[in-house]
Motif scaffolding. Structure first.
Motif, mmCIF file in Angstrom:
data_model
loop_
_atom_site.group_PDB
_atom_site.id
_atom_site.type_symbol
_atom_site.label_atom_id
_atom_site.label_comp_id
_atom_site.label_asym_id
_atom_site.label_seq_id
_atom_site.Cartn_x
_atom_site.Cartn_y
_atom_site.Cartn_z
ATOM 1 N N LYS A 109 98.406 -20.801 50.723
ATOM 2 C CA LYS A 109 98.863 -22.145 50.881
ATOM 3 C C LYS A 109 97.962 -22.710 51.781
ATOM 4 O O LYS A 109 97.907 -22.674 53.103
ATOM 5 N N ARG A 148 109.651 -20.882 52.266
ATOM 6 C CA ARG A 148 109.671 -19.692 51.881
ATOM 7 C C ARG A 148 111.005 -19.352 51.647
ATOM 8 O O ARG A 148 111.971 -19.492 52.589
ATOM 9 N N SER A 185 103.134 -21.669 63.160
ATOM 10 C CA SER A 185 102.224 -20.741 63.398
ATOM 11 C C SER A 185 100.989 -21.529 62.962
ATOM 12 O O SER A 185 99.896 -21.298 63.613
ATOM 13 N N THR A 186 100.820 -22.530 62.031
ATOM 14 C CA THR A 186 99.815 -23.379 61.622
ATOM 15 C C THR A 186 99.226 -24.188 62.825
ATOM 16 O O THR A 186 98.165 -24.318 63.096
HETATM 17 N N1 LIG Z 1 99.241 -29.033 55.540
HETATM 18 C C1 LIG Z 1 99.446 -27.843 55.125
HETATM 19 N N2 LIG Z 1 99.389 -28.060 53.651
HETATM 20 C C2 LIG Z 1 99.680 -26.763 52.979
HETATM 21 N N3 LIG Z 1 100.097 -25.777 53.341
HETATM 22 C C3 LIG Z 1 100.341 -25.640 54.811
HETATM 23 C C4 LIG Z 1 99.941 -26.558 55.563
HETATM 24 N N4 LIG Z 1 100.398 -26.439 56.639
HETATM 25 C C5 LIG Z 1 101.047 -25.066 56.765
HETATM 26 N N5 LIG Z 1 100.761 -24.653 55.434
HETATM 27 C C6 LIG Z 1 101.320 -23.386 55.096
HETATM 28 O O1 LIG Z 1 102.839 -23.506 54.965
HETATM 29 C C7 LIG Z 1 103.245 -22.187 55.087
HETATM 30 C C8 LIG Z 1 104.179 -21.941 56.412
HETATM 31 O O2 LIG Z 1 103.779 -22.508 57.538
HETATM 32 P P1 LIG Z 1 103.743 -21.569 58.926
HETATM 33 O O3 LIG Z 1 103.478 -20.453 58.579
HETATM 34 O O4 LIG Z 1 102.617 -22.452 59.969
HETATM 35 O O5 LIG Z 1 105.237 -22.043 59.124
HETATM 36 P P2 LIG Z 1 106.217 -21.490 60.417
HETATM 37 O O6 LIG Z 1 107.225 -22.626 60.724
HETATM 38 O O7 LIG Z 1 105.236 -20.797 61.385
HETATM 39 O O8 LIG Z 1 107.035 -20.379 59.459
HETATM 40 P P3 LIG Z 1 108.091 -19.559 60.184
HETATM 41 O O9 LIG Z 1 109.424 -19.991 60.101
HETATM 42 O O10 LIG Z 1 107.993 -18.291 59.509
HETATM 43 O O11 LIG Z 1 107.848 -19.227 61.493
HETATM 44 C C9 LIG Z 1 101.673 -21.217 55.480
HETATM 45 O O12 LIG Z 1 101.618 -20.471 54.394
HETATM 46 C C10 LIG Z 1 100.848 -22.118 55.698
HETATM 47 O O13 LIG Z 1 99.514 -22.020 55.249
#
Ligand SMILES: Nc1ncnc2c1ncn2[C@@H]1O[C@H](COP(=O)(O)OP(=O)(O)OP(=O)(O)O)[C@@H](O)[C@H]1O
Length: 423
Positions: free
Chosen positions: A57, A283, A123-124
């Protein structure tokens, strides 16, 4: 949507190309034709081809405008002009101010926590902030306290790495020499007392380690946290903020959490509310499970670019020093005098091998005996039970290292399971 021949995408300044790949065996190739672009903070090299596979993603952002050439099968692909990247780069700029001051006065650099509910891009954002920091010559630490989706080690553990170069576009940060502590559950709720103890230990050790490297000391720490932000989950966030002495907390996408933190953290802590990117994909439970599994598989087998070849060997029950942290709860009235029911949660108890051990992941502790501080000792790595033979009184272990286990190896049980069906 499918893109087989490839196509050029022209992006205006401050916009991003987002795409997702869901089909198995699909692959997407991206190259930067002109201009400047970055993937979650890592600059793309012009004309270099980047390959993404199933589950990716991706968002490729440009501050100045660029042309990207993309080919392959994607499920979703679009350009968005609505991104929070300017706010994110402002956060980086604010952290840089702290770092410059820290450098001048030989103090600790900023310890910043990223918090928010599940799937908001925590994480992003960590990856973006870390990439921006190394790109201006910093060497920050990255602490991942998210035991659900451990991005450094595997889930069920908390880990910290030193970030010395930007993340690889396709594979993320290099995970060399992480400091890992065992927790053993997919959520802090599995054992709240233990989770807090492990986080405290990680904070203590990493803060201490900052003193040995001047550049890292002033660069500070970026902390990723769990998406559980209510009730005890919120208490865990407060605990972590206190243990690390966080000076900034970036709250993604939840005003309620933001206001609670404003109310509960000491006045000097900067709490900043940030929007989530519209690109972050939610997810399902199944996808989270798959991602966890994939991460464990990668731990043992690597990936197509860098495959690993793990070992499989037998260990007799009599040579297996297997323990679990946390004994079943007892009412206070049944506890020995002077002990609380909570103390049971951090008790190290021996585990007798049974067929139920099959597929469980075990952590190999650096502790040499149960008399050592097992919770406060980091782990060397993980193995997985692939077979339990009650007749022969032995287990088969999948391990990144060949036999034998180190002498006096102390293994710690984890609730995580991994079905080794790699062919
Ligand atoms: N701007 C964006 N455009 C497209 N996809 C994105 C973008 N930012 C993040 N993602 C994707 O969205 C997904 C979820 O992001 P991320 O893992 O950073 O969320 P999180 O809040 O850390 O999740 P968790 O709840 O598992 O801790 C990842 O696969 C990431 O690659």
């Amino acid at each position: 949507m499918s893109e087989d021949q490839g196509k050029d995408y022209t992006l205006e300044s401050d916009s991003e190309l987002r795409f997702e790949i869901e089909q198995k065996d699909a692959k997407v190739l991206v190259s930067l034709v002109s201009g400047f672009a970055e993937l979650f903070g890592t600059e793309l090299v012009k004309k270099k081809q980047y390959e993404f596979g199933v589950g990716a993603k991706v968002a490729i952002f440009t501050y100045q405008g660029c042309v990207l050439h993309v080919s392959g099968k994607m499920d979703v692909c679009y350009i968005s002009k609505e991104t929070p990247m300017v706010q994110y780069v402002n956060c980086h700029a604010a952290l840089e101010q702290f770092r410059m001051e820290a450098e001048e006065k030989d103090r600790y650099g900023p310890v910043a926590m990223v918090v928010g509910p599940m799937d908001v891009g925590k994480s992003t954002l960590c990856r973006i902030l870390l990439n921006y920091a190394v790109r201006v010559g910093r060497r920050p630490l990255y602490a991942d306290l998210d035991v659900g989706q451990g991005s450094i080690a595997i889930s069920g553990s908390v880990a910290t790495i030193l970030i010395e170069r930007p993340a690889n576009v396709e594979e993320g940060f290099a995970k060399t020499a992480p400091l890992v502590y065992h927790f053993g559950h997919k959520s802090p709720s599995g054992n709240s007392v233990l989770y807090n103890a492990v986080v405290s230990k990680m904070a203590e050790v990493t803060l201490q380690s900052l003193n040995s490297n001047k550049r890292t000391k002033s660069s500070g720490i970026i902390i990723n946290t769990c998406g559980w932000v209510k009730g005890s989950g919120y208490a865990h966030l407060l605990h972590a903020a206190k243990a690390y002495g966080a000076c900034a907390i970036f709250v993604l996408d939840q005003e309620r959490l933001y206001n609670e933190l404003l109310r509960d953290v000491p006045k000097g802590v900067h709490v900043v509310l940030l929007p989530k990117s519209g690109g972050v994909v939610e997810r399902s439970k199944e996808l989270r499970h798959e991602a966890r599994d994939q991460r464990i598989k990668e731990y043992f087998y690597g990936n197509t670019r860098a495959p690993f070849y793990p070992f499989s060997f037998e260990v007799k029950f009599q040579d297996l020093r297997l323990y679990k942290i946390g004994a079943p709860p007892l009412p206070d009235s049944c506890m020995p005098i002077g002990m609380k029911a909570e103390d049971n949660k951090t008790k190290v108890v021996a585990v007798t091998p049974t067929p139920a051990l099959i597929h469980h992941v075990l952590a190999l502790s650096f502790a040499e005996s149960v008399e050592d501080d097992v919770i406060g000792t980091n782990v060397a790595g993980f193995c997985c039970v692939t077979e339990v033979d009650m007749e022969r009184q032995a287990v088969m272990l999948l391990s990144p290292q060949p036999r034998p286990l180190p002498p006096n190896a102390l293994l710690l049980w984890s609730e995580l399971q991994f079905m080794d069906n790699h062919t």
